[in-house]
Structure formats: structure tokens, C-alpha cells
Design an enzyme around this catalytic site. Structure first.
Site, PDB file in Angstrom:
ATOM      1  N   LYS A 208      77.747 -11.490 -92.206  1.00  0.00           N
ATOM      2  CA  LYS A 208      76.696 -11.578 -91.173  1.00  0.00           C
ATOM      3  C   LYS A 208      76.433 -13.011 -90.725  1.00  0.00           C
ATOM      4  CE  LYS A 208      74.332  -7.219 -92.017  1.00  0.00           C
ATOM      5  NZ  LYS A 208      73.133  -6.536 -92.517  1.00  0.00           N
ATOM      6  N   ARG A 242      76.489  -3.586 -99.814  1.00  0.00           N
ATOM      7  CA  ARG A 242      77.272  -3.076 -98.678  1.00  0.00           C
ATOM      8  C   ARG A 242      78.190  -4.195 -98.214  1.00  0.00           C
ATOM      9  NH1 ARG A 242      77.102  -3.019 -93.120  1.00  0.00           N
ATOM     10  NH2 ARG A 242      77.749  -1.076 -92.124  1.00  0.00           N
TER      11      ARG A 242
END
Ligand code: 8Y4
Length: 264
Positions: A208, A242
Site C-alpha cells: 500500500k 492480508r
């Protein structure tokens, strides 16, 4: 938890996903590799939450996700998680073998709470400020950790009131979903508070912008930063990570865990 993106932009054949089955084969091969590398959960999502991504109709999401869930269930002994906010997708995926719902909208869509409850599956409730379209326009909190914590506890209460049992619910602060780097860092450093609730905490920071901000690297060079962050999240007590890069995350975790065993 390995990320299995089945949005058209993740495959070279664009919109024609499963017409010739090539894309389905690619997903199955990737899933097999993730499981061989140590993943135990596969998170299947057909909606892109990137700012600016086109919204997906219910029919399109069903067409993308259900065949993949069906194929994965038939082939692999893994927990299949369905990344969706859409009631009908929850229902259909549960009927085709999904064992977990991962909802970035925390069951706020019309009918989602009832549909998820009806499946009997566990649900991950994620925090997001705003919508995927607008969430990164000036995210703002009085106190990000306190606000996110209170919001998630309110969602837990809503789920318990609706009839969920506590052991069906997981929490996720939602890294990058309506948060600046400062918010993300504050939330990460406070993961322990979320863990202390007793609800399993899911953490998704893989590749991210937060990792890009910290390292100055583009998305394809964020594997090391992501693996380190995942290992730290695990050491804070996160139950599920995740991730896109299973092998690298596993290496980071085993080294971190072994070398910090018994430390305060
Ligand atoms: C590069 C790679 C840049 C990935 C952005 C991204 C989470 C999630 C997503 C999460 C839970 C993403 C579906 C966003 N993130 N579900 N989903 N928690 N529970 N962006 O953090 O991976 S998608």
C-alpha cells in the site's frame, strides 16, 4: 491470507475474464502457489477499491467471483474468503463454499447485514472513512485511533444486535482507507488496543501507499517494506495478515518470531 484479485485490470485479457477460461486457470495457478508458500486463507475480490476505479454492478461482481470461489473450493483445502460488500455475492459465495466474508464497508450496504447473518459465516468488519472514490481527499479525525476504535466497536454492537455471535466477528482498522500516513502509523502503533478487544484483528498493508510513503518506493518495489510491516503486525498480535507476497511475509514472520521469542 493471500490476495486473489480478479478485477479485469489484474489480467491481461481485460474485460473478457472467463470466456476462454485462461484467466480462471491463471487465478487457480496463483492460488496454488500462494498455498504452497504457506497461505491458509485466499481472499477473492471482484471489486477494485482503488480511487477512480469504475463501480462494479452486482451481476458483474457475481460473474467474476462465484466461478472462482466454486473452482477454488473444489480444488483446494483452504479457507476461501470473499472480499465483497454486496449481499447477493455474500449469499451466492457461501452457497458455493466460501467460509468467510471480508467486507471493507463493514456490512453497511443495504441488505448486507441480513445476508451475511444468513450465511452463518464469520465476517471481517473493516473501517473506512468516506467511499473508495473520495476517501483519500483530506482524511480527517479528532483522534484517528480513538475514532476508528469507537467506530469498529459500534459496528460490532450493530452486528451483535442483529444476531451475530461474538466468535463470528473480526476487526480491521482499514489501513489506507481514508487515512493519511500519520493516521496509518498511529493506528499501526496502536494495534495492541484492537487486539485487546479479544476480536481477531486482520491487517492489510501489503504494497500500500503507506509502505510507499515510508520507503519512497513504487508499488512493485514494496515487498520488503510490506513483509516487515506484516511481521510487526503479527508480533502485535494480529491474527490474519492480508498479503500479496506470501513467501516473503512468511520469511519475515519466522525470523521475527524466532529472534524475539521471550523478549518483553
Ligand atoms: C497497492 C496494493 C496499493 C494494494 C493499494 C492496494 C484491505 C482489504 C483491501 C484491508 C481488509 C489494497 C479488500 C486495497 N485492503 N480488506 N481489502 N483489509 N480486510 N490496496 O486492509 O490492497 S484492497
Amino acid at each position: 491470507m493471500a490476495v486473489l484479485n480478479i478485477t479485469p485490470d489484474s489480467f491481461s485479457d481485460g474485460g473478457k475474464l472467463f470466456d476462454g477460461c485462461a484467466a480462471l486457470d491463471a487465478v487457480l495457478q496463483h492460488a496454488e502457489a500462494c498455498l504452497a508458500e504457506g497461505a491458509t486463507i485466499l481472499d477473492v475480490g471482484g471489486e477494485s477499491t482503488r480511487p477512480g476505479a469504475a463501480p462494479v454492478s452486482e451481476g458483474e461482481e457475481l460473474d467474476r467471483v462465484v466461478p472462482v470461489v466454486e473452482a477454488l473450493t473444489a480444488r483446494f483445502d483452504a479457507v476461501i474468503s470473499v472480499d465483497t460488500s454486496t449481499p447477493k455475492v455474500m449469499t451466492e459465495c457461501a452457497l458455493h463454499g466460501a467460509q468467510m466474508i471480508n467486507d471493507v464497508r463493514a456490512l453497511q450496504r443495504d441488505g448486507a447485514m441480513a445476508a451475511a447473518l444468513q450465511t452463518g459465516l464469520p465476517v471481517c468488519l473493516m473501517h473506512m472513512q468516506g467511499t473508495p472514490q473520495t476517501m483519500q481527499n483530506k482524511p480527517s479525525y479528532d483522534d484517528a485511533v480513538h475514532d476508528v476504535y469507537q467506530w469498529l466497536m459500534a459496528r460490532i454492537d450493530a452486528c451483535l444486535d442483529a444476531g451475530f455471535t461474538a466468535d463470528q466477528l473480526l476487526l480491521d482498522p482499514g489501513f489506507g482507507f481514508g487515512k493519511t500516513l500519520e493516521h496509518n502509523v498511529a493506528l499501526f502503533r496502536s494495534l495492541d488496543r484492537f487486539v485487546q478487544t479479544g476480536y481477531p484483528v486482520l491487517v492489510g498493508v501489503s504494497r500500500k501507499t503507506m509502505i510507499g510513503d515510508l520507503t519512497g518506493r513504487p508499488v512493485e518495489q514494496r515487498v520488503t517494506g510490506s513483509a516487515v510491516a506484516a511481521a510487526i503486525a503479527a508480533s502485535y498480535g494480529a491474527a490474519i495478515l492480508r498479503v500479496h507476497d506470501v513467501a516473503e511475509t512468511r520469511d519475515a514472520m519466522v525470523v521475527m518470531q524466532t529472534l524475539t521469542q521471550g523478549m518483553q
